[in-house]
Design an enzyme around this catalytic site. Structure first.
Site, mmCIF file in Angstrom:
data_model
loop_
_atom_site.group_PDB
_atom_site.id
_atom_site.type_symbol
_atom_site.label_atom_id
_atom_site.label_comp_id
_atom_site.label_asym_id
_atom_site.label_seq_id
_atom_site.Cartn_x
_atom_site.Cartn_y
_atom_site.Cartn_z
ATOM 1 N N SER A 81 0.856 -1.196 0.000
ATOM 2 C CA SER A 81 0.000 0.000 0.000
ATOM 3 C C SER A 81 0.883 1.234 0.000
ATOM 4 C CB SER A 81 -0.901 -0.030 1.237
ATOM 5 O OG SER A 81 -0.820 1.181 1.941
ATOM 6 N N ASP A 192 -21.539 -1.115 5.876
ATOM 7 C CA ASP A 192 -20.422 -0.499 5.151
ATOM 8 C C ASP A 192 -20.209 -1.147 3.784
ATOM 9 O OD1 ASP A 192 -20.271 0.387 7.768
ATOM 10 O OD2 ASP A 192 -18.505 -0.803 8.254
HETATM 11 C C1 GLA Z 1 -19.622 0.134 11.997
HETATM 12 C C2 GLA Z 1 -19.955 -1.257 11.512
HETATM 13 C C3 GLA Z 1 -21.297 -1.242 10.775
HETATM 14 C C4 GLA Z 1 -22.390 -0.602 11.612
HETATM 15 C C5 GLA Z 1 -21.917 0.746 12.145
HETATM 16 C C6 GLA Z 1 -22.894 1.384 13.094
HETATM 17 O O1 GLA Z 1 -19.416 0.983 10.909
HETATM 18 O O2 GLA Z 1 -18.951 -1.740 10.656
HETATM 19 O O3 GLA Z 1 -21.652 -2.560 10.410
HETATM 20 O O4 GLA Z 1 -22.797 -1.441 12.641
HETATM 21 O O5 GLA Z 1 -20.669 0.626 12.815
HETATM 22 O O6 GLA Z 1 -24.067 1.715 12.433
#
Ligand code: GLA
Length: 444
Positions: A81, A192
């Site tokens: 990276s 995400d």
């Molecule tokens: C992190 C986790 C997600 C979600 C958020 C809170 O980003 O990776 O899966 O739970 O926290 O909404």
């Protein structure tokens, strides 16, 4: 007064692809097969709901992670990276077990490992070089940008054929989540990765995390045009240290699971739908209009029932019970706020949308207790400066806030927050200019 706040501009696809390609060629003395990109995300509302089978509303960031990759015939993986271009990490996929790879390489290596664990034996080793402008450790899903860009690159390199359809991408998302959970040891609920792989430019996705839904059922694209609404979304990274794998996230998750078990339901979404009126859920039936109002539990009645069960069945102390009911109140009310926000924003009712952001932020601060002083000061300052609404975003315990502000006011509000940080003795925050951007794709 503090220094001027830095706004982190996205790298742009040409520069990002050039950087990843050049690093690849310098590191491995050959040309990559191609370059792929996946964005970070910012969640507008619906926080800590994904692992409760709830609703979320993320947009993809214009900030992306770029991967230049070439497949190998053997099972070796080499990754590098541009954060540390001198250091090439090497791992063999053969005989690899969960948790075997340490450090950042766990994320990309874990994706290949996960795909093979899922039965895709055609996935073999690869060489890859990364360049990214998604801020690290800022609650903006730099890890999902890395796992999702890797998944899409491997999909092409080994001809899996999943990347070209939304339903196919759900498989790649599964591999990305498995990599993060099982190889990197970072608990994550799917928000995400779905955002990074599925958001269309100019849209948020309304992500429904109930298990067993088809791709079509789990996501709807909701148009989000900040300029047309006369607003801007300020994303401000507090730069307070942020970690999901320090136990707090897992602790919140297990409290929710325990509460669901005490309430006798599979997940908290079931009770959230009963309390909130089940907008868009499978439990809404046409003939329910008469039966449900009298039978439907209220938030208070659910929390009373939980208190009773926790005392009698769970043998929990008053303090533990109070904490658990606060967590559950957050999850139930937060799930309800997602569709209210979609509705308000969709109708141009920015005042209401802003109030919902505030309510979400207060719930995360006082009921879910996942904020830190930097997040609280940033949110309080944004609100005092006239934001329509402001709240922490992402997992919390550090990371970023979002503030919905009138068009043209982002810089000024960010600067006020930086001044407040200087007064409190916090380090300088930084900000990101953000529009709802596109999902992961091949660039070259
Ligand atoms: C992190 C986790 C997600 C979600 C958020 C809170 O980003 O990776 O899966 O739970 O926290 O909404």
């Amino acid at each position: 007064m503090s220094q001027e706040v830095e706004f982190i501009e996205p790298m742009g696809d040409d520069a990002g692809a050039d950087r990843a390609s050049t690093l690849f060629t310098e590191s491995f003395s050959e040309e990559p097969m191609g370059v792929w990109a996946a964005p970070g995300r910012v969640n507008l509302i619906g926080e800590h709901t994904d692992y409760n089978a709830g609703l979320c509303l993320p947009i993809a960031l214009p900030h992306r992670t770029y991967i230049a990759l070439a497949p190998r015939a053997d099972t070796r993986v080499r990754v590098v990276s541009d954060i540390n271009p001198e250091e090439i990490m090497e791992v063999d996929l053969a005989g690899l077990a969960a948790g075997d790879v340490k450090g950042w390489a766990a994320y990309p290596v874990g994706v290949a490992w996960a795909l093979r664990e899922m039965g895709f034996d055609q996935v073999r080793g690869f060489d890859a070089a990364f360049s990214s402008c998604v801020p690290l450790g800022s609650g903006l899903s730099s890890s999902a940008a890395m796992t999702c860009s890797t998944a899409l690159a491997l999909d092409d390199a080994f001809s899996l054929g999943f990347g070209s359809t939304d339903a196919g991408r759900v498989k790649l998302i599964e591999a990305a989540i498995k990599s993060e959970n099982d190889m990197a040891g970072a608990s994550t609920g799917g928000l995400d990765q779905n955002a990074s792989m599925r958001c269309e430019a100019g849209h948020a996705i309304r992500l429904d995390c109930r298990p067993g839904l088809s791709a079509v059922e789990s996501v709807t694209q909701e148009p989000v045009d900040f300029a047309a609404a006369g607003v801007e979304l300020l994303v401000l990274d507090t730069q307070a240290p942020h970690q999901l794998n320090d136990g707090q996230y897992a602790e919140r998750r297990s409290t929710c699971e325990r509460a669901a078990a005490l309430l006798g339901v599979d997940n908290l979404r079931v009770v959230a739908d009963q309390v909130n009126g089940a907008a868009g859920s499978a439990s809404t039936s046409n003939d329910s209009s008469e039966a449900v109002p009298s039978a439907a539990p209220t938030l208070d009645s659910v929390l009373e029932q939980l208190t009773e069960q926790a005392r009698v069945v769970g043998g929990m102390s008053d303090e533990e019970i109070e904490r658990m009911t606060k967590r559950v109140r957050h999850v139930i009310t937060e799930i309800g706020r997602v569709d209210e926000f979609v509705d308000a924003f969709g109708h141009g009712d920015i005042e209401t949308a802003g109030q919902l952001l505030d309510a979400s932020g207060d719930s995360l601060r006082y009921d879910y207790e996942v904020t830190v002083p930097e997040l609280d000061v940033a949110v309080d300052t944004a609100r005092a400066e006239g934001a329509y609404g402001a709240r922490m975003t992402g997992g919390g315990f550090g990371g970023s806030i979002i503030a919905l502000v009138a068009a043209g006011r982002s810089k000024e509000v960010a600067q006020k927050i930086a001044d407040a940080f200087a007064d409190h003795g916090f380090g300088a925050p930084r900000a990101l200019p953000v529009q709802p951007a596109a999902k992961a794709e091949r660039i070259r």
